[in-house]
Scaffold this motif. Structure first.
Motif, short mmCIF file in Angstrom:
data_model
loop_
_atom_site.label_atom_id
_atom_site.label_comp_id
_atom_site.label_asym_id
_atom_site.label_seq_id
_atom_site.Cartn_x
_atom_site.Cartn_y
_atom_site.Cartn_z
N ILE B 16 0.85 -1.20 0.00
CA ILE B 16 0.00 0.00 0.00
C ILE B 16 0.88 1.24 0.00
O ILE B 16 0.64 2.21 -0.71
N ASN B 17 1.95 1.17 0.78
CA ASN B 17 2.83 2.33 0.93
C ASN B 17 3.51 2.72 -0.39
O ASN B 17 3.93 3.86 -0.55
N LEU B 24 -1.69 4.39 9.86
CA LEU B 24 -2.08 3.25 10.70
C LEU B 24 -1.95 3.61 12.17
O LEU B 24 -1.21 4.53 12.51
N PRO B 25 -2.64 2.89 13.04
CA PRO B 25 -2.39 3.10 14.47
C PRO B 25 -1.00 2.57 14.81
O PRO B 25 -0.74 1.39 14.66
N ALA B 35 -0.49 7.46 12.59
CA ALA B 35 0.66 8.17 12.03
C ALA B 35 1.00 7.54 10.69
O ALA B 35 0.56 6.42 10.40
N GLN B 36 1.76 8.27 9.91
CA GLN B 36 2.14 7.73 8.62
C GLN B 36 3.09 6.56 8.83
O GLN B 36 4.04 6.66 9.60
N TRP B 37 2.80 5.49 8.14
CA TRP B 37 3.59 4.27 8.32
C TRP B 37 4.92 4.38 7.59
O TRP B 37 4.98 4.87 6.47
N PHE B 90 -6.09 3.28 7.61
CA PHE B 90 -6.45 1.89 7.91
C PHE B 90 -6.69 1.69 9.39
O PHE B 90 -5.88 2.09 10.22
N GLY B 91 -7.81 1.08 9.72
CA GLY B 91 -8.06 0.72 11.12
C GLY B 91 -8.88 1.74 11.88
O GLY B 91 -8.76 1.87 13.09
N VAL B 92 -9.73 2.45 11.15
CA VAL B 92 -10.56 3.47 11.79
C VAL B 92 -11.76 2.80 12.46
O VAL B 92 -12.45 1.98 11.85
#
Lengths: 327, 343
Positions: B16-17, B24-25, B35-37, B90-92
């Motif tokens: 994805i990145n 992501l958390p 924060a940005q992964w 992701f992960g909301v």
């Protein structure tokens, strides 16, 4: 603590009933085990809801600035750290001693809900009770006992003044003073041991978490200016941007502004919603002041001159004697 | 419906990145926040809620949008465009996903906030159902269903232990799914059954939560009546006037516009603001809200009365962050209960 809680309620009820005070500042219980929150009571019946438990951590002394704008007499419950905060407010001419009746509460140390949560004990927790050095967690399934120290706030572990240093009436027997001075500056020493670069990187990282909510400032008993420079749009320093330079500027200015007046209550670290260990900054300054000018504990004795507010010929020149170089 | 094995997580984050910015958390110093992964970060999808809501991703806390320079006679203006990369969030959780819709109601209706619109349109939102709601959750008070895909999300996901169930619900969600389909498998009949089991379990847990009975509808009466209630005097006394609640809140969306001024040039940015602050609403003539009571009342009137009047829903999603973070344990639940006559 429940026995003392009864005394809290009775003292408050009597004070309102006999007109000794017009208002009582204490704590009430909310929906959750950790939810002890400030209560402002003017009616006798209201005093029945007052409590005293291991979560009465909120310092009530700073509320006096606002409360005393009305011409009333206020009765307030103060723990050790709160009483030091009160003395500092007194020294800063922010409260009028004659309009306050202080009910002192020797403090056995407060429980940190975050530590309870981290230990995985918060789920299904109904009540937390403390007796002597033990803390009991009560759930539907039963009880679990632990050492209270395990769950005390860090600031309570190093507390040197659990007993109120100023009061009109003391509601319980004094508790034993914590004498573990060897641990007192452990957090500061960890930072001092770092190289200048590491130390800089550490604080840049910590401050970068700041969301500019001002909780540290607003809870701080040494931050009692009528109008903070960071709220004064005309001062041109009130940058609200979430950028490193603004965050660092804010926290460093604040640390210097409360230097010598910080009562080491640790509330700044406690309330920070993102976990910046702000008290370490203030404690570093307390340590330096102690080393330069001898021990001075702000708020313990308000009649003493504070080292940074006075000048003596024999005062050392910190730059000469202690300049370490580095960045 | 697809299935993504958790062992494939590192691969999918990387994939994805490559194509998007990925949020992501992320766990740091024992705390979890969006924060940005980047490679090497600790992703934590177990923690129920992040310390601060993910609204910062769709509505950054600070954003510069204009640069200016003057030579004394002429003023030069240059608009600052944010980088044009699409992102995946992701992960909301359901509460936070619904909060995005509430902010949309304000910024995406005429006159549309172009800065916000641009950033919002670049995002693909993947929600994650709440397998373990926490004690201070009360999203059900606002008809939010943490077991379902919240309206507005592009992909809904559920945690089934060693894998997540992945259901694209919008076109954007389909695009994302197709791009990374090689890392996923089709969901089996058994997965579907497990999903229903999980959803039922979540529903039961939500019913049992200590704040399940909180109901904002207990606040009745005319706006003026609520505005003038004695409750505000009482509750606002403990408020420290900090902005912790507003800045961690997923639905608060007020902002200020300020300049980084440096002599003859500078940058103009907008940043979150808080109605709890004394200089909020400061205008040329002065400030219409001079006391903490007025500021405190504003925050809750906005969430519980004004916003519902304007948009038809409450501006609270029951995430419970203010319950956890208020330095003095004052929060919207206490306000709702008290306005409803309790206590």
């Amino acid at each position: 603590m429940e026995k003392i809680a009864n005394k809290v309620r009775e003292t408050a009820r009597l004070a309102l009933a006999n007109g000794e005070v017009n208002k009582i500042l204490g704590w009430k219980k909310g929906d959750f085990w950790y939810d002890s929150y400030p209560a402002f009571i003017t009616e006798e019946e209201g005093t029945a809801s007052l409590i005293w438990d291991s979560f009465c951590v909120a310092n009530l002394s700073k509320y006096l600035i606002e409360q005393l704008k009305e011409d009333i007499k206020v009765g307030v419950f103060l723990k050790g750290c709160d009483a030091r905060a009160f003395n500092q407010l007194l020294k800063d001419n922010r409260v009028d001693r004659d309009k306050v009746v202080i009910y002192g509460l020797p403090c056995p140390g407060m429980i940190d809900p975050e530590k309870v949560k981290k230990a995985g004990l918060a789920k299904g927790l109904l009540d937390v009770q403390k007796s002597e050095d033990e803390v009991v967690f009560i759930t539907k399934e039963g009880e679990q006992k632990f050492s209270a120290r395990e769950f005390a706030y860090d600031k309570c572990l190093t507390c040197q003044y659990p007993n109120p240093v100023v009061y009109d009436e003391l509601l319980a027997e004094e508790v034993e003073r914590n004498n573990t001075t060897e641990y007192f500056y452990q957090d500061v020493e960890e930072i001092e041991k770092m190289s200048p670069d590491e130390r800089f990187a550490y604080w840049v990282e910590q401050f970068s978490k700041c969301i500019r909510c001002n909780a540290c400032r607003n809870v701080c008993p040494a931050c009692s200016c009528e109008k903070c420079i960071f709220d004064n749009s005309k001062a041109n320093v009130a940058g609200k941007a979430k950028v490193d330079s603004e965050e660092q500027f804010f926290h460093i200015v604040r640390a210097y502004h409360v230097a010598g007046r910080c009562v080491d209550c640790g509330e700044c670290s406690r309330v920070c919603p993102v976990g910046i260990p702000l008290a370490k900054l203030n404690r570093k300054i307390i340590k330096d002041i102690t080393e330069f000018y001898g021990e001075h504990n702000a708020g313990v004795n308000p009649s003493l001159d504070a080292p940074l507010e006075t000048f003596k010929l024999e005062d050392i020149d910190p730059f000469e004697t202690r300049a370490k170089g580095g960045k | 419906m697809k299935v993504l094995k958790k062992e494939k997580f590192p691969q999918i984050w990387q994939a994805i990145n490559q194509a998007y910015e990925l949020y992501l958390p992320i766990e740091k110093d024992d705390r979890v926040n969006f924060a940005q992964w980047t490679e090497g970060e600790t992703v934590n999808l177990e923690a129920l809620k992040t310390e601060i809501s993910p609204k910062d991703v769709i509505f950054p806390q600070s954003e510069t949008y204009l640069k200016f320079e003057s030579d004394g006679k002429k003023l030069q203006l240059e608009s600052v465009e944010s980088e044009n990369r699409e992102y995946v969030l992701f992960g909301v959780r359901s509460c936070d996903a619904v909060s995005f819709n509430l902010i949309d109601n304000v910024f995406l209706r005429e006159p549309i906030d172009r800065l916000y619109e641009k950033r919002r349109n670049k995002g693909t939102i993947v929600s994650l159902a709440c397998s373990e709601p926490e004690e201070n959750c009360f999203c059900s008070s606002f008809q939010i269903k943490p077991e379902e895909a919240s309206p507005g999300v592009d992909v809904a996901a559920w945690d089934l232990g060693d894998k997540i169930l992945w259901k694209p619900v919008t076109e954007k969600g389909q695009v994302l799914t197709q791009k990374f389909a090689q890392l996923m498998e089709d969901a089996s009949q058994q997965d579907q059954e497990e999903l229903i089991k999980l959803q039922n379990a979540i529903k039961e847990k939500v019913k049992e939560l200590p704040l399940a009975s909180v109901d904002p509808k207990v606040i009745k009466g005319e706006l003026k009546e609520i505005f003038e209630s004695k409750v505000w005097d009482e509750l606002s006394q403990s408020c420290l006037g900090c902005g912790a609640c507003t800045y961690i809140c997923p639905t608060c969306h007020c902002y200020d516009i300020q300049d980084f001024a440096g002599g003859n040039c500078g940058e103009r940015f907008r940043c979150w603001d808080s109605c709890m602050f004394s200089e909020f609403t400061l205008m040329a003539h002065g400030n219409p809200r001079t006391t903490q009571k007025q500021r405190f009342r504003q925050r809750f009137m906005h969430k519980l009365v004004y916003y519902p009047n304007n948009h038809g829903s409450y501006a609270c999603v029951g995430c419970g962050r203010c319950i956890e973070k208020c330095p003095v344990n004052m929060n919207i639940v206490k306000v709702i209960k008290r306005l409803g006559g309790e206590g």
